[in-house]
Enzyme design. Structure first.
Site, short mmCIF file in Angstrom:
data_model
loop_
_atom_site.label_atom_id
_atom_site.label_comp_id
_atom_site.label_asym_id
_atom_site.label_seq_id
_atom_site.Cartn_x
_atom_site.Cartn_y
_atom_site.Cartn_z
N LYS A 74 -33.62 43.89 -99.58
CA LYS A 74 -32.36 43.72 -100.29
C LYS A 74 -31.24 43.72 -99.27
O LYS A 74 -31.22 44.55 -98.36
CB LYS A 74 -32.14 44.83 -101.32
CG LYS A 74 -30.87 44.57 -102.15
CD LYS A 74 -30.70 45.57 -103.27
CE LYS A 74 -30.27 46.91 -102.75
NZ LYS A 74 -29.89 47.83 -103.85
N GLN A 146 -22.15 52.25 -113.59
CA GLN A 146 -23.32 53.11 -113.41
C GLN A 146 -23.39 54.19 -114.49
O GLN A 146 -24.47 54.64 -114.86
CB GLN A 146 -23.34 53.72 -112.01
CG GLN A 146 -24.60 54.50 -111.68
CD GLN A 146 -25.90 53.75 -111.93
OE1 GLN A 146 -26.82 54.26 -112.56
NE2 GLN A 146 -25.99 52.51 -111.44
N ASP A 167 -13.17 60.84 -116.63
CA ASP A 167 -12.74 59.83 -115.67
C ASP A 167 -11.23 59.94 -115.52
O ASP A 167 -10.53 60.28 -116.48
CB ASP A 167 -13.12 58.42 -116.14
CG ASP A 167 -13.05 57.38 -115.03
OD1 ASP A 167 -14.11 56.86 -114.64
OD2 ASP A 167 -11.95 57.08 -114.55
N GLY A 227 -23.08 59.30 -106.99
CA GLY A 227 -21.91 58.64 -106.42
C GLY A 227 -21.87 58.55 -104.90
O GLY A 227 -21.52 57.51 -104.35
N ALA A 228 -22.20 59.65 -104.21
CA ALA A 228 -22.04 59.67 -102.75
C ALA A 228 -22.94 58.64 -102.08
O ALA A 228 -24.15 58.66 -102.27
CB ALA A 228 -22.34 61.06 -102.21
N ASP A 229 -22.31 57.72 -101.32
CA ASP A 229 -23.10 56.68 -100.65
C ASP A 229 -22.54 56.39 -99.27
O ASP A 229 -22.75 55.32 -98.71
CB ASP A 229 -23.13 55.39 -101.49
CG ASP A 229 -21.73 54.81 -101.69
OD1 ASP A 229 -20.74 55.44 -101.24
OD2 ASP A 229 -21.61 53.73 -102.27
N SER A 298 -29.41 61.03 -105.00
CA SER A 298 -29.90 59.66 -105.02
C SER A 298 -29.06 58.77 -104.12
O SER A 298 -27.87 58.58 -104.35
CB SER A 298 -29.79 59.15 -106.47
OG SER A 298 -29.94 57.76 -106.54
#
Length: 332
Positions: A74, A146, A167, A227-229, A298
């Protein structure tokens, strides 16, 4: 003779078709099987590669894998200014699925929809493995794309009757509630503290400041930290991470850019403090105490993309969906 393969074609599958061809149940099953394979060393997954484009405030990630009779890669971008600059999504991507036997490119799929679906599916697999069975409420931090996928996925593995949504943007909450109004459950807006009071919590924000506090979370809560990426991102207070049984998808990725990256970089958390990887939990049957807080960190694995991408490709082939092209050209 080589030329007898010249009828091979590559199938191009758009996001709309990906969405139509793969339901969440199929995705969850493919992702669970991929985690079991990686837990048993039956899959090949080199580390995710990051290509920074500092001048554009963006980056690309290349994610190759071979899992369960499929191989592929990917190629996905993360450009936070896209909406403002170009009216485009922050994250887009393509997945290429190849035949492991010959290497022929079987399919090119929209990786944008694929990413969204497989991320939800991974949270469902983790929730199923780690959350108590008698839960009834889901709290979601962040009301974007998401968030909806988290709800869809987790409903496949747990019976819920209440969703609490938080939010900073009220209109995002309204859009979520409108879109999900046909479900037989109560959906209401709330503060991060209200979200934290739910049995299962999924966090889907790009925050760099922890939002969820340790003292809001009760024993037995399961949290999907989605969320953390990127380095420096963190949604959960460090004390929450050090107190919880933390399950990760992959140590290298999580330590680099997952929910645990900040406490790992400052030494508050090390690999031995974790319960283990989701693959190991699924294959070793690791049990957690009923009163422990569990966290799934994740970051998203290539095996998930290729497992779900391969399921999409098989479905496309079965009903001749997508466009077929001879991308390689006539073989000599």
């Amino acid at each position: 003779m080589a030329h007898e393969h010249s009828h091979q074609e590559t199938r191009i599958v758009t996001g709309e078709t990906v969405e139509r061809l793969v339901d969440m149940e199929t995705a969850i099953s493919a992702v669970r099987s991929a985690f079991v394979d990686i837990g048993s060393d039956d899959a090949v997954m080199p580390p995710k590669t990051y290509v920074d484009v500092h001048a554009e405030n963006g980056d690309f990630r290349a994610m190759p894998a071979a899992v369960d009779g499929s191989a592929g890669v990917k190629w996905v971008n993360v450009h936070p200014d896209n909406e403002e600059r170009f009216g485009l999504p922050t994250v887009m991507g393509l997945a290429i699925v190849s035949d492991p036997a010959s290497g022929y490119p079987l399919g090119i799929l929209d990786g944008t929809t694929l990413t969204r679906i497989r991320t939800g599916a991974a949270a469902a697999v983790a929730t199923d493995a780690l959350a108590p069975t008698d839960v009834s409420s889901l709290g979601i931090l962040g009301a974007g794309e998401q968030a909806r996928t988290q709800l869809d996925a987790i409903l496949q593995v747990r019976d819920l009757d209440e969703v609490v949504l938080s939010d900073l943007d009220d209109s995002a909450i309204e859009r979520f509630i409108d879109a999900e109004s046909n479900r037989n459950l109560s959906i209401r807006p709330g503060s991060p503290e209200d979200v934290a009071a739910c049995d299962i919590v999924s966090t889907t924000t790009p925050s760099r400041e922890p939002i969820l506090r340790r003292d809001w979370i009760e024993a037995g809560t399961h949290i999907n930290a989605i969320g953390a990426d990127a380095e420096g991102k963190q949604e959960l207070e460090t004390e929450l991470l050090t107190d919880a049984a933390v399950v990760i998808d992959d140590w290298e990725q999580c330590a680099h850019s997952g929910e645990i990256n900040v406490p790992v970089s400052n030494g508050a958390l090390t690999e031995v403090d974790l319960l283990g990887t989701l693959g190991a939990v699924l294959t070793d049957g690791t049990e957690t105490a009923a009163d422990s807080i569990t966290v799934f960190d994740s970051t998203g694995l290539a095996i998930q993309d290729i497992a779900v991408g391969s399921a999409v490709f098989e479905a496309a082939k079965a009903e001749d969906a997508g466009e077929r092209i001879d991308i390689i050209g006539a073989q000599q």
